[in-house]
Design a protein around this motif. Sequence first.
Motif, PDB file in Angstrom:
ATOM      1  N   ILE A   8      -7.929  -5.972   3.462  1.00 16.17           N
ATOM      2  CA  ILE A   8      -8.285  -6.577   4.759  1.00 16.17           C
ATOM      3  C   ILE A   8      -9.815  -6.712   4.842  1.00 16.17           C
ATOM      4  O   ILE A   8     -10.330  -7.706   5.343  1.00 16.17           O
ATOM      5  N   LYS A  12       0.895  -1.173   0.000  1.00 14.15           N
ATOM      6  CA  LYS A  12       0.000   0.000   0.000  1.00 14.15           C
ATOM      7  C   LYS A  12       0.925   1.212   0.000  1.00 14.15           C
ATOM      8  O   LYS A  12       1.236   1.790   1.045  1.00 14.15           O
ATOM      9  N   ARG A  44     -11.709  -7.067   2.177  1.00 15.80           N
ATOM     10  CA  ARG A  44     -11.970  -8.145   1.208  1.00 15.80           C
ATOM     11  C   ARG A  44     -11.901  -9.502   1.911  1.00 15.80           C
ATOM     12  O   ARG A  44     -12.801 -10.335   1.769  1.00 15.80           O
ATOM     13  N   GLY A  94     -13.733  -1.960   1.399  1.00 14.04           N
ATOM     14  CA  GLY A  94     -12.509  -1.273   1.798  1.00 14.04           C
ATOM     15  C   GLY A  94     -12.687  -0.708   3.193  1.00 14.04           C
ATOM     16  O   GLY A  94     -13.821  -0.572   3.664  1.00 14.04           O
ATOM     17  N   TYR A 137      -0.965   5.094  -6.119  1.00 17.20           N
ATOM     18  CA  TYR A 137      -2.227   5.846  -6.120  1.00 17.20           C
ATOM     19  C   TYR A 137      -2.297   6.933  -7.175  1.00 17.20           C
ATOM     20  O   TYR A 137      -3.352   7.545  -7.362  1.00 17.20           O
TER      21      TYR A 137
HETATM   22  N1  PMP Z   1      -7.548  -1.366  -3.120  1.00 17.97           N
HETATM   23  C1  PMP Z   1      -7.088  -0.124  -2.968  1.00 17.97           C
HETATM   24  C2  PMP Z   1      -6.407   0.540  -4.116  1.00 17.97           C
HETATM   25  C3  PMP Z   1      -7.254   0.555  -1.754  1.00 17.97           C
HETATM   26  O1  PMP Z   1      -6.798   1.803  -1.594  1.00 17.97           O
HETATM   27  C4  PMP Z   1      -7.924  -0.095  -0.692  1.00 17.97           C
HETATM   28  C5  PMP Z   1      -8.123   0.622   0.620  1.00 17.97           C
HETATM   29  N2  PMP Z   1      -7.002   0.437   1.447  1.00 17.97           N
HETATM   30  C6  PMP Z   1      -8.393  -1.397  -0.886  1.00 17.97           C
HETATM   31  C7  PMP Z   1      -8.192  -2.009  -2.118  1.00 17.97           C
HETATM   32  C8  PMP Z   1      -9.096  -2.143   0.205  1.00 17.97           C
HETATM   33  O2  PMP Z   1      -8.198  -2.465   1.235  1.00 17.97           O
HETATM   34  P1  PMP Z   1      -8.643  -2.608   2.756  1.00 17.97           P
HETATM   35  O3  PMP Z   1      -9.885  -3.420   2.768  1.00 17.97           O
HETATM   36  O4  PMP Z   1      -7.498  -3.285   3.392  1.00 17.97           O
HETATM   37  O5  PMP Z   1      -8.890  -1.230   3.269  1.00 17.97           O
END
Ligand code: PMP
Length: 296
Positions: free
Chosen positions: A219, A159, A221, A255, A164
Amino acid sequence: MAGVPMDQRDGWIWMDGALVPWKDAKVHVLTHGLHYASAVFEGERAYGGEVFKLREHTNRLIASAKWLDFTIPYSADEIDDATRQVLAANNLTDAYLRPIAWRGSEEISVPALNNSVHLAISAWVWPSYYSLADKLKGIRMTWAQWKRPSPETIPSAAKASGLYMICTLSKHAAMNAGFADALMLDYRGFVAEATSANVFFVKGNEVHTPLPDCFLNGITRLTVIDLARARGYKVVERHIRPEELAGFDECFLTGSAAEITPVSEIGEYRFTPGSACETLIGAFADAVQPKRAAAE
Ligand code: PMP
């Protein structure tokens, strides 16, 4: 606090080992993280005073830094403790949290072997309470013009801030065209994810979601996969081609910020949020607030 710029708020931010007044949590313009995207971050939510899956987020933050070849100078226990300090110092129980680690400003060129590594954790109120009826209307999405890159191109499991850039571009194009978000394909043309959330599709008792082999295995997901299986859904993780979307009835995003967000439209495809969205939204609400669920 809507409308107050993020750098002008009141409160406390944990930065490099101590809580500092919100407005003093600054970096210099010659910071490696700013110039070369040597930064990794998390997005977390606290419910009823507890950060949901805090240790998973902290471990991912540490792992993301490793992907970018730097080490956060705090242990997982120390980061978790700092996160709780931020909630307490700001009197927050239901909040969004944003830890970020970045390379500092000792040297400013591509190599950063001698640069220090920093960590800051902020938290603020970011309500998620739409009524179920509003949520079930679903959001309208369009296709993104950018693709999730191959893991041979960029460390796609991290991440990391650099990943992004194309999310912001895709989200802007979608919003400027009147949509809530954009669905990104991957470098092979398979359905990947939204600009800050994973995607799921439902047909009858089956829940299908793309294999996270070139994007974040969220997470939320993983949580939703468990919740769906526990409620008798067959969950299939596989490569999904865009034209297959015609065969699904429901669609939703997952998310930490998005939680479970039903989708009514992606480009030419239409979905009707129904019993799967409703069941999983309820299950997720109970999972994030076990104390509240037990009291009800
Ligand atoms: N994909 C992207 C690009 C994201 O920014 C996020 C948010 N963190 C997610 C998927 C989902 O991740 P999570 O459930 O861990 O927040």
